[in-house]
Motif scaffolding. Sequence first.
Motif, PDB file in Angstrom:
ATOM      1  N   UNK A 291       4.340   1.661  -6.895  1.00  0.00           N
ATOM      2  CA  UNK A 291       4.433   2.998  -7.500  1.00  0.00           C
ATOM      3  C   UNK A 291       3.424   3.964  -6.897  1.00  0.00           C
ATOM      4  N   UNK A 292       2.239   3.477  -6.547  1.00  0.00           N
ATOM      5  CA  UNK A 292       1.254   4.353  -5.906  1.00  0.00           C
ATOM      6  C   UNK A 292       1.775   4.846  -4.556  1.00  0.00           C
ATOM      7  N   UNK A 293       2.368   3.958  -3.791  1.00  0.00           N
ATOM      8  CA  UNK A 293       2.891   4.357  -2.476  1.00  0.00           C
ATOM      9  C   UNK A 293       4.047   5.334  -2.634  1.00  0.00           C
ATOM     10  N   UNK A 294       4.912   5.083  -3.601  1.00  0.00           N
ATOM     11  CA  UNK A 294       6.049   5.990  -3.830  1.00  0.00           C
ATOM     12  C   UNK A 294       5.589   7.384  -4.231  1.00  0.00           C
ATOM     13  N   UNK A 295       4.506   7.477  -4.994  1.00  0.00           N
ATOM     14  CA  UNK A 295       4.051   8.773  -5.517  1.00  0.00           C
ATOM     15  C   UNK A 295       3.059   9.485  -4.597  1.00  0.00           C
ATOM     16  N   UNK A 296       2.251   8.725  -3.843  1.00  0.00           N
ATOM     17  CA  UNK A 296       1.124   9.344  -3.154  1.00  0.00           C
ATOM     18  C   UNK A 296       1.133   9.193  -1.637  1.00  0.00           C
ATOM     19  N   UNK A 297       2.134   8.533  -1.077  1.00  0.00           N
ATOM     20  CA  UNK A 297       2.124   8.322   0.368  1.00  0.00           C
ATOM     21  C   UNK A 297       3.436   8.780   0.984  1.00  0.00           C
ATOM     22  N   UNK A 298       3.314   9.447   2.115  1.00  0.00           N
ATOM     23  CA  UNK A 298       4.512   9.845   2.862  1.00  0.00           C
ATOM     24  C   UNK A 298       4.666   8.996   4.129  1.00  0.00           C
ATOM     25  N   UNK A 299       3.867   7.938   4.225  1.00  0.00           N
ATOM     26  CA  UNK A 299       3.935   7.052   5.390  1.00  0.00           C
ATOM     27  C   UNK A 299       4.942   5.943   5.146  1.00  0.00           C
ATOM     28  N   UNK A 300       5.714   5.558   6.167  1.00  0.00           N
ATOM     29  CA  UNK A 300       6.595   4.401   6.001  1.00  0.00           C
ATOM     30  C   UNK A 300       5.764   3.160   5.705  1.00  0.00           C
ATOM     31  N   UNK A 301       6.224   2.336   4.777  1.00  0.00           N
ATOM     32  CA  UNK A 301       5.443   1.174   4.331  1.00  0.00           C
ATOM     33  C   UNK A 301       6.359  -0.021   4.094  1.00  0.00           C
ATOM     34  N   UNK A 302       5.882  -1.165   4.520  1.00  0.00           N
ATOM     35  CA  UNK A 302       6.562  -2.437   4.284  1.00  0.00           C
ATOM     36  C   UNK A 302       5.644  -3.323   3.458  1.00  0.00           C
ATOM     37  N   UNK A 303       6.181  -3.879   2.365  1.00  0.00           N
ATOM     38  CA  UNK A 303       5.398  -4.791   1.524  1.00  0.00           C
ATOM     39  C   UNK A 303       6.139  -6.120   1.418  1.00  0.00           C
ATOM     40  N   UNK A 304       5.431  -7.187   1.697  1.00  0.00           N
ATOM     41  CA  UNK A 304       5.956  -8.540   1.502  1.00  0.00           C
ATOM     42  C   UNK A 304       5.094  -9.206   0.432  1.00  0.00           C
ATOM     43  N   UNK A 305       5.727  -9.634  -0.663  1.00  0.00           N
ATOM     44  CA  UNK A 305       5.018 -10.252  -1.788  1.00  0.00           C
ATOM     45  C   UNK A 305       5.553 -11.667  -2.005  1.00  0.00           C
ATOM     46  N   UNK A 306       4.642 -12.639  -2.160  1.00  0.00           N
ATOM     47  CA  UNK A 306       5.049 -14.026  -2.407  1.00  0.00           C
ATOM     48  C   UNK A 306       3.815 -14.845  -2.761  1.00  0.00           C
ATOM     49  N   UNK A 307       4.019 -16.107  -3.082  1.00  0.00           N
ATOM     50  CA  UNK A 307       2.909 -17.008  -3.350  1.00  0.00           C
ATOM     51  C   UNK A 307       2.527 -17.792  -2.111  1.00  0.00           C
ATOM     52  N   UNK A 308       1.416 -18.508  -2.212  1.00  0.00           N
ATOM     53  CA  UNK A 308       0.983 -19.344  -1.088  1.00  0.00           C
ATOM     54  C   UNK A 308       1.474 -20.784  -1.227  1.00  0.00           C
ATOM     55  N   UNK A 309       1.679 -21.234  -2.464  1.00  0.00           N
ATOM     56  CA  UNK A 309       2.185 -22.583  -2.733  1.00  0.00           C
ATOM     57  C   UNK A 309       2.526 -22.663  -4.206  1.00  0.00           C
TER      58      UNK A 309
END
Length: 616
Positions: free
Chosen positions: A466-484
């Motif tokens: 939500x911060x990126x959607x509201x405050x950034x005009x830069x293209x952004x890629x986010x990958x979210x997951x666990x380590x194990x």
Amino acid sequence: MKLIPSLLNKSRKIRTNKLWSITFLWLSVILLVALPEAAAWHDASQYFSFVTSPFAAVFLLVIFSLLGFFYTLFNHYGLAWILTFVPITLLSQINYMKSVNNSKPLFPWDILIVWEGLKAANSMADPRRVVCLTLAVSLTCLFCAIVILFILPKFPLKKLQKRWTLFTICLVTLAGIGLQQRLGHWSGKSGHDSLQGADLASEYHQKGFLVAFLNNITGLPKIHVEDYSQETIDQIADNLPKAERHQDNFRPDIIVFVSESYFDMTKLPHITYSAPINPFFRELKQQHSIRWFSPSFGGQTANAEFEMITGFPLVLFSPQVIPYRLYLRKKTPSVATALNAVGYKSIMIHPYHKAFWSRNTVIPNLGFDEFIALEDMKHTALKGEFVSDDCLVSEAIDVLEREQQPVYLYLMTIQNHYPFETGRYDRYDDAVKVRSNRLNDAENGLLESYANGILDSDRALKRLVEHIELHSDRPTLILFHGDHLPSLKGSEIYNKLGYDLSDNLSRYEVDGVVWSNYPMEFSNNAGYQMCYMPMKILEWARQPMSVYFRFLKQLSEDNTTLHAAENCDTASNENENIASSEAVRCLRLLVYDLMFGKAYSTKSGNDLGGTSDSHK
């Protein structure tokens, strides 16, 4: 004041008593021969198998060489016996305890993780008790050794020539036995044509604890390759598809958000929740989801991190080693160096001690420009026992707002780290209640603590997006997951809930989601080994790939998992073993080249990951 002279006089009489001297001589030899290996295994069948094997003779050579070495060095048989018997028997007992608790023998490099053990003890127990207990045991042992030494016979060697001759023989024998492991590698011993690295545990059972331990002091296990040369590496590079040149002006921020022990626990049956625990994750999962296969279960984040940053499959290494601890003491190419080469700034944030798992050394050597650890953070509020995921996101937002150039930001959380003590979140009003009729109260409390960590990680991810959607005009890629996957009393709670972990790879399967604020090509989600993650990130971010990552892309088309639990082609479901294939031979050569060799692949004219300046 008369007590000390009296004790010294009595000890002198005991030491010079002939019957005691002869008894001690034979008893000391019997104890040296019989006890160390018996203490190492506590297994009669294993012990009998060993003492009747040819390696028992090598074991005896080691014992008597050590005894002779110290004997000639100090010219005191009693002291030599103590210096031989006590450390060996102590190490043997530690080997047994480690084998019981960790299913692995004691390796020479285990001493390097003592710091990790103390850090873990500091977070899970009263450190003063740990220190006091250690000091008490050490002082007691020292006192006993001093007292015993005064009654042990000396049996001095009077001729210096005999001492030097025996000293030389013992030293050469020990060096030869120690070097046997390294000489074995030089001679190209068999067993290196498989995908799986050598299993050192079998070596311990074959050679015995002491000989195998000594062998591994002189030679760290590395990837074995043949025909390694610049010509061989260039030939591999030439056979790859040509590197694609992407848009010079398109460089999205890349954020890898790794949540400690994260698992989509809504897949666990027979559980009720007072509120949803991962609503945002499940929302994103409907768009772009990904399955990863972690190299570990229930712990050893460093091994998963190693694959996620370097792209090197852990299956190539001996299963008993942790690369962060043994290797990476020099600059090593990774996804960070590939992105740095095209104008990115690479930053890792981890809200725990900088030296843990040697990250203070490893992370800079992997090409990261900055490593922000607990000691460097501005936001350090705890949630439960550790720094909260929300604080980690606050640090990430600070970085995104201050940096003008595109960033590769690797976030590793700590809040939901084991152990999941009952009541960890009872004092928080926003905690969820979790219950299963299949579990007892203690197990429900453990599961509830874990679930609330999942909930906070979900909230942190939502806040970041939500911060990126509201405050950034830069293209952004986010990958979210666990380590194990988490250890929930090992596999016991999974089993009670009816969640099957018996399949080869099910205990290593980790869910993830991918989010971007720009159109992204998303290929089929077949489930990938974590070592493919750097390549996938470069693909999704439309960035050029080095020779190694282009090789991984080609390899992933037929072999999605490279795991010790299942060395097969899961994409085609034909269970074709790739262990002896040409692809694995090339994989071993490239990983060796980048980790232990001369990095010829980064100097190739086909390599865009480390040589191109057009993107800077």
